[in-house]
Write an enzyme that holds these catalytic residues in place. Structure first.
Site, PDB file in Angstrom:
ATOM      1  N   HIS A 374       0.800  -1.232   0.000  1.00 60.72           N
ATOM      2  CA  HIS A 374       0.000   0.000   0.000  1.00 60.72           C
ATOM      3  C   HIS A 374       0.828   1.276   0.000  1.00 60.72           C
ATOM      4  O   HIS A 374       0.250   2.361   0.145  1.00 60.72           O
ATOM      5  CB  HIS A 374      -0.920   0.047   1.226  1.00 60.72           C
ATOM      6  CG  HIS A 374      -1.987  -0.988   1.247  1.00 60.72           C
ATOM      7  ND1 HIS A 374      -3.250  -0.780   0.749  1.00 60.72           N
ATOM      8  CD2 HIS A 374      -1.975  -2.260   1.703  1.00 60.72           C
ATOM      9  CE1 HIS A 374      -3.982  -1.869   0.917  1.00 60.72           C
ATOM     10  NE2 HIS A 374      -3.231  -2.788   1.501  1.00 60.72           N
ATOM     11  N   LYS A 567      -8.312  14.004   4.954  1.00 58.02           N
ATOM     12  CA  LYS A 567      -7.501  12.793   4.909  1.00 58.02           C
ATOM     13  C   LYS A 567      -6.464  12.929   6.015  1.00 58.02           C
ATOM     14  O   LYS A 567      -6.338  13.999   6.619  1.00 58.02           O
ATOM     15  CB  LYS A 567      -6.821  12.627   3.545  1.00 58.02           C
ATOM     16  CG  LYS A 567      -6.119  13.901   3.023  1.00 58.02           C
ATOM     17  CD  LYS A 567      -5.549  13.710   1.622  1.00 58.02           C
ATOM     18  CE  LYS A 567      -6.545  13.978   0.502  1.00 58.02           C
ATOM     19  NZ  LYS A 567      -6.690  12.865  -0.423  1.00 58.02           N
ATOM     20  N   ARG A 568      -5.704  11.850   6.303  1.00 63.82           N
ATOM     21  CA  ARG A 568      -4.648  11.972   7.293  1.00 63.82           C
ATOM     22  C   ARG A 568      -3.707  13.113   6.921  1.00 63.82           C
ATOM     23  O   ARG A 568      -3.467  13.372   5.737  1.00 63.82           O
ATOM     24  CB  ARG A 568      -3.876  10.647   7.388  1.00 63.82           C
ATOM     25  CG  ARG A 568      -4.658   9.555   8.091  1.00 63.82           C
ATOM     26  CD  ARG A 568      -4.995   9.950   9.514  1.00 63.82           C
ATOM     27  NE  ARG A 568      -3.806   9.948  10.334  1.00 63.82           N
ATOM     28  CZ  ARG A 568      -3.513   9.016  11.242  1.00 63.82           C
ATOM     29  NH1 ARG A 568      -4.362   8.024  11.477  1.00 63.82           N
ATOM     30  NH2 ARG A 568      -2.413   9.082  11.934  1.00 63.82           N
ATOM     31  N   LYS A 682     -14.746   8.395  -3.594  1.00 58.69           N
ATOM     32  CA  LYS A 682     -16.002   8.680  -2.886  1.00 58.69           C
ATOM     33  C   LYS A 682     -16.570  10.027  -3.316  1.00 58.69           C
ATOM     34  O   LYS A 682     -17.760  10.164  -3.572  1.00 58.69           O
ATOM     35  CB  LYS A 682     -15.763   8.662  -1.365  1.00 58.69           C
ATOM     36  CG  LYS A 682     -15.389   7.272  -0.850  1.00 58.69           C
ATOM     37  CD  LYS A 682     -14.811   7.275   0.566  1.00 58.69           C
ATOM     38  CE  LYS A 682     -14.114   5.934   0.825  1.00 58.69           C
ATOM     39  NZ  LYS A 682     -13.278   5.947   2.031  1.00 58.69           N
TER      40      LYS A 682
HETATM   41  C1  NTF Z   1      -2.600   3.661   2.077  1.00 56.28           C
HETATM   42  N1  NTF Z   1      -1.399   3.085   2.660  1.00 56.28           N
HETATM   43  C2  NTF Z   1      -2.186   4.586   0.936  1.00 56.28           C
HETATM   44  O1  NTF Z   1      -1.443   5.655   1.448  1.00 56.28           O
HETATM   45  C3  NTF Z   1      -3.429   5.082   0.176  1.00 56.28           C
HETATM   46  O2  NTF Z   1      -3.023   5.799  -0.967  1.00 56.28           O
HETATM   47  C4  NTF Z   1      -4.286   3.906  -0.242  1.00 56.28           C
HETATM   48  O3  NTF Z   1      -5.472   4.358  -0.836  1.00 56.28           O
HETATM   49  C5  NTF Z   1      -4.610   3.044   0.970  1.00 56.28           C
HETATM   50  O4  NTF Z   1      -3.411   2.599   1.590  1.00 56.28           O
HETATM   51  C6  NTF Z   1      -5.415   1.813   0.598  1.00 56.28           C
HETATM   52  O5  NTF Z   1      -4.759   1.071  -0.366  1.00 56.28           O
HETATM   53  C7  NTF Z   1      -1.243   2.895   3.963  1.00 56.28           C
HETATM   54  O6  NTF Z   1      -2.065   3.220   4.776  1.00 56.28           O
HETATM   55  C8  NTF Z   1       0.042   2.251   4.407  1.00 56.28           C
HETATM   56  F1  NTF Z   1      -0.185   1.532   5.460  1.00 56.28           F
HETATM   57  F2  NTF Z   1       0.555   1.488   3.478  1.00 56.28           F
HETATM   58  F3  NTF Z   1       0.899   3.161   4.699  1.00 56.28           F
END
Ligand code: NTF
Length: 839
Positions: A374, A567-568, A682
């Site tokens: 991810h 978002k975060r 979304k």
């Molecule tokens: C997150 N990864 C990514 O930062 C996002 O872009 C993505 O949409 C989501 O995963 C779902 O695939 C993470 O949270 C991690 F853990 F890999 F850092």
């Protein structure tokens, strides 16, 4: 024993275990029964929360019936199952979703209205299950919804944290964190399975012996044991009887009293051990896209994977099959590297306990697991220090070293005399101390590795896993573009739009086949339809304006353009660039004459998101946003032309209000850094338009909806390296508009500038790693295009309709089908009223 029952006893059971009916009166009776008996309250004088509890319990009864039926039928059919291992399931609220998916929302609405309650208020009383950080956890929740809806025999496995992601409050503009003790009141959405309890060991030592054939055998003797107790969370599919399961483990002390401590009279020590056992599932680690490296986190990972595998093996063993059949019965998906220890644990169980040969075991292991990556951010890559690991899991360390040895021997054979290559590919990083690279272990132990959007899946092949592609070949590395469930993110969050779509398309089939939304493309020239579309967006904006008034005490006009970034908070996501542009916009308005101001498009800029508690720079971004908001919102020279708000404690249920209400949403990460993004999907599904970079799934969204319906700016992923190099070694000066903004901050326009110095330092020429300066001019230009486009309202609504109409690809139904067909090889099994039927 039951076989000896007389016929009448059987018949009695059968008659009495018939499901409750779903008419208004039966439902009302069940609600009142829960009020008076389960909750032990008087049937009048109830508050909304108690009403919620009773309605939840009544809904739960219906969920459990389906869950029981489904699980019974699956045991009998015994199809190949998919197990989704995820440390995070960001479920949010359950009641609305359960009622909608079971088709009971209307009847329940009517039932409780007659009982004197309003559905919206009752729904609002539920607390979020926030067992996740962000995109990764919410993705797991969307996938569980799709798997259930499409009748896949799927189980999720995770941890039942006592504390979910922290609650965020803004104090003096700063983020402060409060524990999220979400289980304060009973959680009706779980079924405690106190009978299902599995022993998990830690520490201790490894006994090595010779067996009767002269083979070396290893036996791990753990130093301490804890119990894993199962809590099951039913996941009802939409428009199906199927109800899947998420099994969450809770840690408990072993029942066996610590005799040594007892005999020594050390009562305190034995209580301390018990408390330590309970600590394991106490708290969710609040890091998104960063690795904390804490020992307790490693304990969580092993506790969870060991309990889950034990459970999976126990279920497999019931079928009396050969071990070689295991991969035909079981597929395990690793959601990021967090569950990678499952690979090692399965190899250990097969070799040490089931006495399979190493090679036979490894063949089974690698056919069973697949791994989703991810992120490519280096700070997010999981590594565990070898000494710490050895102390907690001595036998697993031996197995990892063996896996690595055999793997590197094969690499060496294919590419002889390349020490550099072996070093780069090794599961063990030769640092001080040595580190275990979990991503390498996950790749080596899986048969498929996937990224989460097309660009990202290509990037991992050329960067972090490049050497592995050379060794394994291309076929092992695939793409599975993320998706979102249209049930929660349109039908539930935007009921009016959902109703309009169903009315227009002549039914709700689109909720299970999102490509049918294409039918809306014909409606763009229909002025009446456009009018309805615009009214619904406005109503959603009114609802958000109310939330903003309550949570931020700021009044915003629903006639302004709503511009959202939720978002975060992370440097790579560039909320910093967004607020810097807001300052630019503010300065521009301030410099205008009254006549010029008359043509400015009013905007409300809405931020939301949590920063990891230890992420200093991200927390300063929150402070800057709030400082800017304070000045801008009170400036009479600006009035309604610009408002800035930071919505505290952004979570799933807040997202359900924000997402349907955006005109523009921002997905502006430096190209190549956001693996996919899912909120982008979304917003667009709800007819919101994106301003964004060519990153993650934005690219595929553009391909689906057309470039006329999205505002793209900034550099491309393949240009990033050169740009960083140019800025570092050729001293490319800072963008002049950005320079103006920085000067304004430094002059103290927004509180004491000293506060923001560390933030401004990240933009120093040569150090602007996320390329804010390089992208700033095109960002300003894209924002101007947004303003101009928004003024042509009819065209804007057409864009909005086309957005929704062409988002079919991004249903998580499409994603899970691709996983099922191309990675798991599992087929749907439909649940029927009696017996089962393989589709
Ligand atoms: C997150 N990864 C990514 O930062 C996002 O872009 C993505 O949409 C989501 O995963 C779902 O695939 C993470 O949270 C991690 F853990 F890999 F850092």
């Amino acid at each position: 024993e039951r076989a000896k029952w007389p016929k009448e006893t059987f018949e009695l059971w059968e008659r009495l275990s018939k499901k409750e009916a779903n008419d208004v009166e039966t439902i009302q009776k069940s609600i009142v029964r829960h009020v008076t008996t389960t909750l032990a309250r008087a049937a009048f004088n109830l508050d909304n929360f108690s009403a919620y509890q009773a309605v939840a319990l009544s809904t739960r009864d219906r969920l459990i019936s389906r869950w029981n039926e489904t699980q019974g039928q699956m045991s009998r059919a015994d199809p190949k199952r998919i197990y989704y291992l995820s440390l995070e399931f960001l479920l949010g609220r359950s009641m609305d979703n359960a009622l909608l998916n079971m088709g009971l929302k209307e009847t329940y609405g009517k039932s409780i209205r007659q009982l004197g309650f309003n559905m919206e208020d009752v729904i609002e009383s539920e607390v979020d299950a926030a067992l996740g950080n962000g995109g990764l956890g919410r993705l797991a929740a969307c996938y569980m919804d799709s798997l259930a809806t499409l009748d896949y025999p799927a189980w999720g496995y995770g941890l039942r944290y006592n504390y979910g992601i922290f609650q965020q409050r803004i104090i003096d503009g700063y983020q402060t964190e409060y524990p999220d003790y979400w289980l304060n009141f009973d959680n009706p959405w779980e079924l405690p399975r106190l009978d299902i309890s599995i022993t998990v060991g830690f520490g201790g030592h490894v006994q090595t012996t010779q067996d009767e054939y002269g083979q070396t055998r290893h036996n791990w003797v753990p130093g301490t044991n804890v119990q894993a107790v199962a809590y099951d969370v039913p996941v009802p599919g939409y428009d199906t009887e199927n109800c899947n399961n998420i099994r969450l483990w809770r840690s408990k002390p072993t029942k066996v009293f610590d005799l040594t401590s007892f005999n020594e009279g050390n009562y305190e020590k034995s209580v301390e051990d018990a408390t330590n056992a309970e600590k394991i599932t106490s708290v969710l680690y609040p890091n998104d896209n960063t690795m904390a490296g804490k020992e307790l986190r490693l304990k969580q990972q092993y506790f969870w994977t060991a309990a889950s595998l034990h459970d999976i093996l126990r279920r497999f063993k019931k079928s009396m099959r050969e071990w070689s059949d295991f991969p035909d019965q079981v597929a395990i998906q690793l959601n990021d590297t967090h569950p990678t220890l499952a690979i090692v644990e399965l190899q250990r169980l097969l070799v040490d306990q089931e006495m399979l040969s190493w090679d036979d075991a490894w063949d089974i292991v690698t056919k069973t697991f697949a791994f989703t990556n991810h992120t490519v951010l280096p700070e997010a890559m999981e590594k565990w220090s070898v000494p710490m690991f050895e102390y907690l899991l001595p036998r697993h360390l031996q197995i990892i070293f063996d896996i690595n040895l055999f793997f590197l021997q094969k690499v060496e054979k294919m590419f002889p005399n390349d020490r550099g290559l072996l070093n780069r590919m090794s599961i063990i990083e030769e640092a001080q101390p040595q580190q275990i690279r979990m991503a390498h272990l996950a790749v080596v132990g899986s048969h498929k590795v996937n990224g989460v959007a097309a660009l990202h899946s290509n990037l991992i092949k050329t960067t972090i896993f490049h050497d592995f592609v050379t060794y394994y070949g291309e076929d092992k590395f695939v793409n599975k573009t993320n998706g979102i469930t249209p049930r929660r993110w349109l039908h539930q969050a935007n009921p009016q739009l959902s109703a309009l779509i169903s009315q227009t398309l002549g039914g709700d089939k689109w909720l299970k086949d999102l490509s049918l939304l294409k039918g809306l493309n014909d409606k763009t020239e229909d002025a009446v339809f456009r009018q309805r579309w615009a009214e619904i967006k406005r109503a959603n904006k009114v609802r958000l304006a109310e939330l903003i008034k309550t949570r931020c005490d700021v009044e915003v006009s629903p006639d302004a353009l709503f511009d959202v970034q939720v978002k975060r908070i992370h440097e790579y996501k560039r909320q910093f660039m967004n607020i810097l542009y807001v300052i630019h916009r503010y300065r521009t308005i301030k410099s205008m004459s009254a006549a010029q101001k008359a043509s400015v498009q009013p905007r409300v800029v809405i931020f939301g998101g949590k920063a990891a508690p230890g992420y200093y720079i991200a927390k300063l971004v929150i402070k800057l946003i709030n400082s800017v908001a304070k000045v801008v919102n009170q400036d009479p020279a600006v009035g309604d032309l610009l408002k800035v708000v930071f919505v505290p404690d952004y979570n799933v249920s807040v997202a359900e209000v924000i997402v349907p209400a955006s005109d523009i949403s921002q997905h502006i990460s430096t190209a190549g850094t956001e693996a996919s993004g899912t909120s982008n999907m979304k917003f667009v599904l709800n007819g919101g338009i994106i301003i964004g970079t060519l990153d993650g799934a934005n690219i595929e969204i553009l391909e689906e909806i057309g470039e006329e319906n999205i505002f793209i700016f900034g550099c491309m992923a393949h240009e990033v390296e050169d740009l960083r190099h140019a800025q570092r070694y050729r001293g490319v000066p800072m963008d002049p508009a950005l320079q103006g903004v920085i000067s304004a901050i430094e002059r103290g326009t927004f509180e004491d500038p000293k506060i923001f110095q560390p933030l401004i330092s990240t933009l120093t020429v040569g150090k602007d790693f996320y390329l804010i300066s390089a992208d700033f001019a095109s960002y300003i230009a894209a924002n101007q295009q947004v303003d101009a486009a928004y003024k042509k309202q009819a065209d804007w609504i057409k864009k909005s309709i086309r957005c929704t109409a062409n988002m079919g690809k991004f249903s998580s139904d499409r994603s899970v089908k691709e996983y099922a067909d191309e990675i798991w090889n599992v087929k749907p099994v439909s649940v029927v009223d009696e017996g089962y039927m393989a589709k």
